[in-house]
Design a protein around this motif. Structure first.
Motif, short mmCIF file in Angstrom:
data_model
loop_
_atom_site.label_atom_id
_atom_site.label_comp_id
_atom_site.label_asym_id
_atom_site.label_seq_id
_atom_site.Cartn_x
_atom_site.Cartn_y
_atom_site.Cartn_z
N GLN A 45 -8.92 5.41 0.11
CA GLN A 45 -7.67 5.38 0.69
C GLN A 45 -6.30 5.32 -1.07
O GLN A 45 -5.74 5.68 -0.64
N TRP A 46 -7.31 5.61 -1.72
CA TRP A 46 -6.21 5.49 -2.90
C TRP A 46 -6.16 6.75 -3.65
O TRP A 46 -6.94 7.92 -3.17
N ALA A 69 -9.63 -3.74 -0.68
CA ALA A 69 -7.84 -4.09 -1.10
C ALA A 69 -8.33 -5.59 -0.73
O ALA A 69 -9.05 -6.72 -0.05
N VAL A 128 -8.68 -3.81 -5.50
CA VAL A 128 -9.79 -3.62 -4.62
C VAL A 128 -11.15 -3.99 -5.36
O VAL A 128 -11.41 -3.72 -6.70
N HIS A 173 0.56 -1.28 0.01
CA HIS A 173 0.08 -0.19 0.03
C HIS A 173 0.95 1.52 -0.40
O HIS A 173 0.17 2.28 -0.11
N GLU A 205 -10.28 0.44 2.00
CA GLU A 205 -10.00 1.21 1.39
C GLU A 205 -11.18 2.05 1.11
O GLU A 205 -10.11 3.23 0.30
N SER A 259 -4.26 2.84 7.92
CA SER A 259 -5.47 2.45 7.44
C SER A 259 -6.77 2.97 8.63
O SER A 259 -6.39 2.52 9.89
N CYS A 282 -2.02 3.50 -4.85
CA CYS A 282 -2.03 3.34 -3.30
C CYS A 282 -0.48 4.12 -2.81
O CYS A 282 0.29 4.38 -3.13
#
Length: 234
Positions: free
Chosen positions: A210-211, A190, A152, A140, A196, A177, A172
């Protein structure tokens, strides 16, 4: 009726031309993606003045809480992990105030990377401070200025799935997280189980990932935010 999209920024020491000093900055991909989707971007540097977030939100049609440094563990009642570093209390306070004002106004909001973590913390959630401790690798966040390519899968029926589809590979760059996220539903994971994306129920566009959607050719998330911002404006 072009919507105005606020983008929270870093405040760091930077060098350009003959200058080497503190600056408010953000990778240009954020603004470029907003423009490509039909919005007008405006940068929102950290402000400590009481009530400033309400003033800003009153003039915006949409909000992006951008990526950046780790969130201060004190914000969610935790001691720092040895790998947690570089948090910015001024930025945390500003963005938390923006989120409070945005929620009160029903403003369409998108969180990106750190933005997702801060949105979870704002809602009373907590973070896992070093994801490699959980998954056993650095996929990540491979280090330096590189992004990790992560597969994902979105949750069926989620707003996110309607924007980006059932499966996708994303860019990412996060070593932390979200562990808990009261008030939000899990919207994507993920293949190693890492959360994510999260989203709020209801009509308001309130999504966090999260990306980094601003780095990808598919800007479905930002396009969705801009559409929601246009509807909010009208």
């Amino acid at each position: 009726m072009t919507p105005l999209i606020g983008l929270s920024t870093y405040r760091e020491t930077a060098r350009w031309g003959v200058w080497d000093q503190r600056a408010d900055l953000l990778p240009s991909q954020y603004a470029e993606a907003v423009v490509a989707c039909g919005g007008v971007p405006v940068l929102l540097p950290p402000v400590v003045t009481v009530g400033a977030a309400d003033v800003a939100v009153a003039r915006l049609d949409g909000l992006v809480i951008s990526g950046g440094a780790d969130v201060d563990p004190a914000a969610y009642g935790a001691e720092p992990h040895p790998r947690t570093a570089g948090w910015r209390p001024d930025r945390d306070a500003w963005e938390l105030a923006l989120l409070t004002a945005a929620a009160a106004a029903g403003l369409p909001t998108l969180g990106v990377c750190r933005g997702m973590q801060l949105m979870a913390v704002h809602a009373g959630g907590t973070l896992d401070q070093h994801t490699p401790d959980l998954v056993g690798d650095d996929r990540h966040s491979p280090g330096g200025d590189a992004f990790g390519a992560v597969a994902v899968r979105t949750e069926a029926g989620s707003r996110l799935a309607g924007l980006v589809g059932e499966e996708l590979r994303v860019n990412c760059h996060h070593h932390q997280s979200v562990a808990s996220h009261p008030g939000f539903a899990a919207a994507a994971r993920a293949d190693d189980g890492t959360l994510e994306a999260i989203e709020a129920a209801g009509d308001r566009f309130c999504v966090a990932v999260q990306w980094h959607p601003e780095t990808a050719a598919d800007v479905g998330l930002l396009a969705g935010l801009v559409r929601a911002a246009a509807a909010y404006r009208s």
